[in-house]
Design a protein around this motif. Structure first.
Motif, PDB file in Angstrom:
ATOM      1  N   THR A 132      29.889  33.161   0.821  1.00 20.46           N
ATOM      2  CA  THR A 132      31.041  32.633   1.554  1.00 20.46           C
ATOM      3  C   THR A 132      31.110  33.218   2.954  1.00 20.46           C
ATOM      4  O   THR A 132      31.373  32.501   3.928  1.00 20.46           O
ATOM      5  CB  THR A 132      32.338  32.946   0.793  1.00 20.46           C
ATOM      6  N   LEU A 133      30.858  34.517   3.075  1.00 17.56           N
ATOM      7  CA  LEU A 133      30.887  35.151   4.389  1.00 17.56           C
ATOM      8  C   LEU A 133      29.844  34.536   5.313  1.00 17.56           C
ATOM      9  O   LEU A 133      30.134  34.221   6.473  1.00 17.56           O
ATOM     10  CB  LEU A 133      30.643  36.653   4.243  1.00 17.56           C
ATOM     11  N   ARG A 134      28.644  34.350   4.813  1.00 19.36           N
ATOM     12  CA  ARG A 134      27.594  33.765   5.648  1.00 19.36           C
ATOM     13  C   ARG A 134      27.979  32.364   6.106  1.00 19.36           C
ATOM     14  O   ARG A 134      27.830  32.013   7.283  1.00 19.36           O
ATOM     15  CB  ARG A 134      26.283  33.710   4.860  1.00 19.36           C
ATOM     16  N   ASP A 163      38.411  40.140   4.516  1.00 18.66           N
ATOM     17  CA  ASP A 163      38.432  41.164   5.561  1.00 18.66           C
ATOM     18  C   ASP A 163      38.023  42.544   5.057  1.00 18.66           C
ATOM     19  O   ASP A 163      37.542  43.370   5.836  1.00 18.66           O
ATOM     20  CB  ASP A 163      39.820  41.226   6.217  1.00 18.66           C
ATOM     21  N   ALA A 164      38.171  42.807   3.758  1.00 18.97           N
ATOM     22  CA  ALA A 164      37.813  44.124   3.228  1.00 18.97           C
ATOM     23  C   ALA A 164      36.309  44.372   3.260  1.00 18.97           C
ATOM     24  O   ALA A 164      35.862  45.521   3.179  1.00 18.97           O
ATOM     25  CB  ALA A 164      38.329  44.264   1.796  1.00 18.97           C
ATOM     26  N   TYR A 165      35.516  43.297   3.397  1.00 19.53           N
ATOM     27  CA  TYR A 165      34.058  43.436   3.362  1.00 19.53           C
ATOM     28  C   TYR A 165      33.438  43.510   4.757  1.00 19.53           C
ATOM     29  O   TYR A 165      32.231  43.714   4.882  1.00 19.53           O
ATOM     30  CB  TYR A 165      33.433  42.235   2.632  1.00 19.53           C
ATOM     31  N   VAL A 166      34.241  43.307   5.795  1.00 21.32           N
ATOM     32  CA  VAL A 166      33.692  43.098   7.136  1.00 21.32           C
ATOM     33  C   VAL A 166      34.219  44.134   8.120  1.00 21.32           C
ATOM     34  O   VAL A 166      35.401  44.498   8.092  1.00 21.32           O
ATOM     35  CB  VAL A 166      34.050  41.688   7.654  1.00 21.32           C
ATOM     36  N   HIS A 167      33.335  44.605   8.992  1.00 20.14           N
ATOM     37  CA  HIS A 167      33.727  45.407  10.143  1.00 20.14           C
ATOM     38  C   HIS A 167      33.473  44.574  11.396  1.00 20.14           C
ATOM     39  O   HIS A 167      32.389  44.012  11.563  1.00 20.14           O
ATOM     40  CB  HIS A 167      32.926  46.709  10.216  1.00 20.14           C
TER      41      HIS A 167
END
Length: 288
Positions: free
Chosen positions: A118-120, A156-160
């Motif tokens: 999903t992020l990609r 958002d918890a997975y991304v910087h």
């Protein structure tokens, strides 16, 4: 249905985003079927698409005052359409190199790899280029949309997210950018849009003394906007020095702007005529 033919659900999404949202957010299923018939979508296809949009949480079933059953946009869709307005209708002139970059770095546990996919897909949809596994970047102006989207999806918890002022080496930046973004694929979609809609713009401009018939405007405008609205997401507006020669987004953007200027107003009037709904501004004008 060809690859370039918009799906019924995509056309409905456009009708809600461009018109129904400005007319109170609700439309009867009978009026929606009538409008979609003008776009060559039959009633069963409309009902099937509505069912999927309802299941996805985009639409809520609601009975109108004497108008039968209809569907209202879910409140959760408000931020989505507002984000779309910013991406679709702003000029999207190329960013400046001096504006810098937003860099997204993410790490997802193997047990939650569905989030990785999903992020990609969502970062790609926002126009990010993939510099390395788990490392994506885009012009700095994409940061607000990226932050809102990641928070809305609970990712958002997975991304910087980082802001970087400039590229410091070692590969030539133009060469690197050509590897991080799929320019041929983006240019292919721009070319398809221009080839399809430039003749329509040319034909309409050939008779400037006669304004477009609202129904005819609607039949052109909705498919045109549906095809266009994905392109400003795939193309984040990279700085001009980094783009291929003769970048064809410029021509496509001119076609979109020309047709939007000519057709948006008459199309809205047509929807008002079919549905009996009016915009908030029109309602205000009618008050004594």
């Amino acid at each position: 249905m060809t690859e370039s033919t918009p799906r019924p659900s995509s056309l409905i999404h456009t009708v809600y985003g461009e018109f129904v949202r400005r007319l109170g957010g609700w439309i009867s299923i009978a009026d929606l079927i009538a409008l979609m018939a003008e776009l060559d979508v039959d009633a069963p296809a409309v009902r099937s698409a509505i069912s999927r949009l309802k299941k996805a949480g985009t639409l809520l079933q609601e009975r109108g005052d004497g108008s039968g059953t209809g569907y209202r946009l879910s409140p959760a869709m408000g931020p989505v359409f507002e984000e779309g307005d910013r991406r679709i209708f702003r000029s999207l002139e190329p960013a400046e190199l001096s504006d810098g970059w937003v860099v997204a770095v993410f790490s997802v546990p193997e047990s939650e790899r569905a989030h990785r996919h999903t992020l990609r897909s969502r970062l790609s949809w926002l126009g990010f280029g993939n510099a390395a596994p788990g490392v994506w970047l885009a012009p700095a102006r994409v940061l607000p949309d990226a932050r809102r989207l990641l928070e809305r999806l609970g990712l958002d918890a997975y991304v910087h997210l980082f802001l970087s002022a400039e590229y410091a080496g070692f590969t030539d930046l133009r060469t690197a950018v050509a590897a991080w973004w799929d320019f041929p694929a983006i240019e292919g979609q721009y070319a398809e849009f221009t080839d399809t809609w430039r003749p329509v713009l040319t034909a309409r401009r050939s008779n400037p003394d006669s304004g477009p018939d609202p129904a005819e405007a609607f039949r052109d405008y909705v498919p045109m906007l549906t095809q266009w609205r994905r392109l400003p997401y795939l193309d984040p507006g990279l700085p001009a020095p980094l783009l291929p020669p003769d970048w064809n987004a410029v021509a496509a953007r001119a076609v979109f702007t020309g047709l939007h200027t000519l057709l948006a107003g008459p199309s809205l009037r047509h929807v008002e005529e079919v549905t009996g709904l009016v915009t908030a501004a029109a309602h205000h004008r009618q008050e004594p």
